[in-house]
Design a protein around this motif. Sequence first.
Motif, short mmCIF file in Angstrom:
data_model
loop_
_atom_site.label_atom_id
_atom_site.label_comp_id
_atom_site.label_asym_id
_atom_site.label_seq_id
_atom_site.Cartn_x
_atom_site.Cartn_y
_atom_site.Cartn_z
N GLY A 95 0.82 -1.20 0.00
CA GLY A 95 0.00 0.00 0.00
C GLY A 95 0.85 1.24 0.00
O GLY A 95 2.00 1.23 0.45
N ASP A 96 0.29 2.31 -0.52
CA ASP A 96 0.97 3.59 -0.56
C ASP A 96 0.19 4.57 0.30
O ASP A 96 -1.04 4.68 0.18
N VAL A 97 0.89 5.29 1.19
CA VAL A 97 0.26 6.27 2.06
C VAL A 97 0.46 7.65 1.47
O VAL A 97 1.59 8.09 1.26
N GLU A 98 -0.64 8.33 1.17
CA GLU A 98 -0.56 9.68 0.61
C GLU A 98 -0.08 10.67 1.67
O GLU A 98 -0.22 10.43 2.87
N PRO A 99 0.48 11.81 1.26
CA PRO A 99 0.88 12.85 2.22
C PRO A 99 -0.31 13.26 3.08
O PRO A 99 -1.45 13.26 2.60
N PRO A 100 -0.06 13.60 4.34
CA PRO A 100 -1.18 13.95 5.23
C PRO A 100 -1.91 15.21 4.77
O PRO A 100 -1.32 16.13 4.21
N SER A 101 -3.23 15.22 5.01
CA SER A 101 -4.05 16.39 4.73
C SER A 101 -4.94 16.62 5.94
O SER A 101 -4.88 15.87 6.92
N THR A 102 -5.76 17.65 5.90
CA THR A 102 -6.68 17.92 7.00
C THR A 102 -8.09 17.99 6.45
O THR A 102 -8.32 18.44 5.33
N ASP A 103 -9.06 17.53 7.27
CA ASP A 103 -10.45 17.62 6.85
C ASP A 103 -11.03 18.95 7.29
O ASP A 103 -10.32 19.82 7.81
N GLN A 104 -12.34 19.14 7.09
CA GLN A 104 -12.99 20.41 7.41
C GLN A 104 -13.00 20.70 8.91
O GLN A 104 -13.19 21.84 9.33
N ASP A 105 -12.78 19.65 9.73
CA ASP A 105 -12.71 19.85 11.18
C ASP A 105 -11.28 20.05 11.67
O ASP A 105 -11.04 20.13 12.87
N GLY A 106 -10.33 20.11 10.74
CA GLY A 106 -8.94 20.33 11.14
C GLY A 106 -8.23 19.09 11.63
O GLY A 106 -7.14 19.19 12.18
N GLN A 107 -8.80 17.92 11.42
CA GLN A 107 -8.16 16.68 11.84
C GLN A 107 -7.28 16.13 10.73
O GLN A 107 -7.60 16.26 9.54
N ILE A 108 -6.17 15.51 11.11
CA ILE A 108 -5.23 14.96 10.13
C ILE A 108 -5.82 13.71 9.50
O ILE A 108 -6.31 12.82 10.21
N VAL A 109 -5.76 13.62 8.18
CA VAL A 109 -6.29 12.47 7.44
C VAL A 109 -5.17 11.80 6.67
O VAL A 109 -4.42 12.47 5.94
#
Length: 235
Positions: A95-109
């Motif tokens: 599996g490949d893990v994409e760079p971290p992003s944040t959702d609309q609540d500011g949580q790391i995805v």
Amino acid sequence: MASSTNSIESEGETIDEAIANAVAALGVPRERLQVEVLNDARRGLLGFGGQKARVRVSPREDAPATDPLAGVEVGAGEDAVRVLRELLALMDVPGDVEPPSTDQDGQIVLRIASEAGGLLIGRRGQTLDALEHLINRIVARQDEHGGRILLDAEGYRERRTRELREMAVRFAARARQTGRAQSLNPLSARERRIVHLALAGATTVTTRSVGEGQLRRVVIYPARDARNRHTPNRG
């Protein structure tokens, strides 16, 4: 559940449950809230005279809701990516893990792209939930102030959220049409929160979580029943 302009009071069988109920009702990430414990839970003698846990929750002044990155440490996402990649290698799951992003609540995805997506997700997302819990425990040891990490694989979370919202609307319509309460199948705390928030603005129905443990579910009541019930428990 009592509330004022800047705070909300909530009850639960435990302090954690009381906090979770308040978070679900407010629809604000836990990291953006400050919690004051008003009462701890207490068992009564022979089942009588017990006391539920009660908390007062209000927005943190240092984490404004308008800032999508409030409460999120930049390094936390990078650490989580590294840990997740190591765990996937140990599990022998490609599996490949994409760079971290944040959702609309500011949580790391963190999003995982893998041919073994079904294996990672598991039945009703249970494997993904367990992996997410493990990631958060490991990262929290390194940075206890970092934001919560959310995992997704092959877009499962987005699909499941859409399904739950559509289900909530259908069951709410059925409750209005029949005048009877509608009970959903048992759901996780995350999924119950999605259902509660989907119907939070409804004036013709109200929602309440009932049951214990893995059997806890959401019941949707028509408005005429809601007028004769206590304020909904949205945990």
